[in-house]
Scaffold this active site. Structure first.
Site, PDB file in Angstrom:
ATOM      1  N   TRP A 236       0.741  -1.128  -0.073  1.00 41.47           N
ATOM      2  CA  TRP A 236      -0.019   0.068   0.064  1.00 41.47           C
ATOM      3  C   TRP A 236       0.706   1.282  -0.010  1.00 41.47           C
ATOM      4  O   TRP A 236       1.958   1.184   0.311  1.00 41.47           O
ATOM      5  CB  TRP A 236      -0.804   0.074   1.287  1.00 41.47           C
ATOM      6  CG  TRP A 236      -1.813   1.169   1.460  1.00 41.47           C
ATOM      7  CD1 TRP A 236      -2.868   1.519   0.351  1.00 41.47           C
ATOM      8  CD2 TRP A 236      -2.071   1.875   2.611  1.00 41.47           C
ATOM      9  NE1 TRP A 236      -3.383   2.550   0.729  1.00 41.47           N
ATOM     10  CE2 TRP A 236      -3.144   3.014   2.066  1.00 41.47           C
ATOM     11  CE3 TRP A 236      -1.593   2.289   3.961  1.00 41.47           C
ATOM     12  CZ2 TRP A 236      -3.424   3.794   2.853  1.00 41.47           C
ATOM     13  CZ3 TRP A 236      -1.937   3.011   4.513  1.00 41.47           C
ATOM     14  CH2 TRP A 236      -3.089   3.947   4.151  1.00 41.47           C
ATOM     15  N   HIS A 237       0.439   2.375  -0.646  1.00 42.01           N
ATOM     16  CA  HIS A 237       1.208   3.593  -0.541  1.00 42.01           C
ATOM     17  C   HIS A 237       0.487   4.679  -0.152  1.00 42.01           C
ATOM     18  O   HIS A 237      -0.610   4.800  -0.431  1.00 42.01           O
ATOM     19  CB  HIS A 237       1.575   3.827  -2.088  1.00 42.01           C
ATOM     20  CG  HIS A 237       2.194   2.660  -2.824  1.00 42.01           C
ATOM     21  ND1 HIS A 237       1.830   1.542  -3.411  1.00 42.01           N
ATOM     22  CD2 HIS A 237       3.683   2.235  -2.819  1.00 42.01           C
ATOM     23  CE1 HIS A 237       2.450   0.530  -3.756  1.00 42.01           C
ATOM     24  NE2 HIS A 237       3.649   0.980  -3.507  1.00 42.01           N
ATOM     25  N   SER A 238       1.310   5.609   0.445  1.00 39.83           N
ATOM     26  CA  SER A 238       0.820   6.685   1.195  1.00 39.83           C
ATOM     27  C   SER A 238       1.720   8.090   1.019  1.00 39.83           C
ATOM     28  O   SER A 238       2.502   8.177   1.623  1.00 39.83           O
ATOM     29  CB  SER A 238       0.570   6.516   2.842  1.00 39.83           C
ATOM     30  OG  SER A 238      -0.032   7.662   3.327  1.00 39.83           O
TER      31      SER A 238
END
Length: 310
Positions: A236-238
């Protein structure tokens, strides 16, 4: 110890929410205001989301509503990723507090005077509010100690079009105004974000923490995490969290590159592209410090701490 005054221009958004929790949790910084733009979703929702997140975190930072759309041309939002309300469509109860009456652009200028020479400005969304503030008062950069922008795709691998990153694409004219105005900009882009993925299994563990912040964030991020797992695999990327880590703890950066950057304003396939002069062919100054690598363990530690996840 005097705290660093931190002004955050944002369009919450699940990504932004994690970054805000990181800022709220940092003892060296004082969040002096949240200026809110449309972007991930419409302004009504982004303002409501900012107020709710403050309530959940027990933070009294003032919230200022800003521009309801781009400066010139309509742009699509990202409700399909974040939920139509930006917070996963979980139906949370609205915050008790309301936004301030002052417009976000005017608040940016006022706070820049109140904290002249010390202000850390972190822009996590489209740059509409900051651009409007600059048009009202072009001397704004003289009073900002440092500006960190989450935006761009420095080698042209976009996340909203083949060439453009969402924040810049949503309002390229605003990005152009801001990029031209500041003598130096610290840039955390989409491709840097992809290089600092978070394993879904680890994120699930962090969100199991027994804290109001973790419980609320687990609810609102579920939709976007499932969307990401379906399309991007194990990580997941933030983007906004990475930009905030760089803002709060710049010494965590392990690779920075200084180059000129311009925004493509045309209406073809390259609209919103951030064009980096890697070979310094145009003779422009290296006004952008591009974050290429950040200490991954430190980044994840800041996220865990923000969620009270140990």
């Amino acid at each position: 110890m005097n705290k660093i005054p931190l002004l955050i221009d944002t369009d919450p958004g699940v990504d932004d929410a994690l970054a805000l929790l990181m800022a709220f949790n940092d003892p060296r910084h004082e969040v002096v205001g949240l200026t809110i733009a449309a972007g991930n979703v419409g302004l009504k929702h982004t303002v409501a989301n900012a107020l709710k997140l403050c309530e959940v975190a027990g933070v009294e930072a003032p919230v200022f509503a800003g521009c309801p759309g781009p400066l010139l041309h309509p742009a699509p939002d990202a409700g399909y990723v974040h939920g139509e309300d930006g917070f996963g469509d979980v139906g949370y109860e609205a915050a008790q507090r309301a936004a301030e009456r002052e417009h976000a652009a005017q608040a940016i200028l006022r706070l820049s005077h109140e904290h002249a020479g010390k202000l850390l400005l972190v822009a996590l969304g489209p740059l509409t509010n900051v651009a409007l503030a600059l048009k009202l008062d072009p001397t704004l950069p003289e009073r900002v100690a440092r500006i960190v922008v989450m935006g761009g795709a420095v080698t042209g691998h976009g996340n909203i079009t083949p060439a453009a990153e969402f924040n810049v694409y949503f309002d390229p004219e605003a990005a152009h105004i801001v990029f031209e105005a500041f003598p130096q900009i610290d840039l955390a882009d989409w491709e840097g974000t992809i290089a600092h993925g978070l394993l879904h299994d680890h994120v699930v563990e962090w969100l199991a923490a027994d804290s109001p912040r973790a419980r609320f964030y687990e609810r609102i991020s579920k939709k976007t995490r499932e969307w990401s797992a379906d399309r991007r695999g194990d990580y997941w990327h933030s983007a906004d969290a990475l930009a905030m880590a760089y803002a709060l703890e710049p010494d965590g950066a392990t690779e920075l590159v200084d180059r000129p950057v311009v925004v493509e304003l045309g209406h073809g396939h390259a609209r919103g592209m951030t064009v980096v002069d890697w070979n310094r062919q145009n003779g422009l100054p290296d006004r952008f410090r591009i974050l290429m690598r950040y200490d991954q363990a430190r980044f994840e530690g800041l996220i865990r701490a923000a969620l009270a996840a140990g």
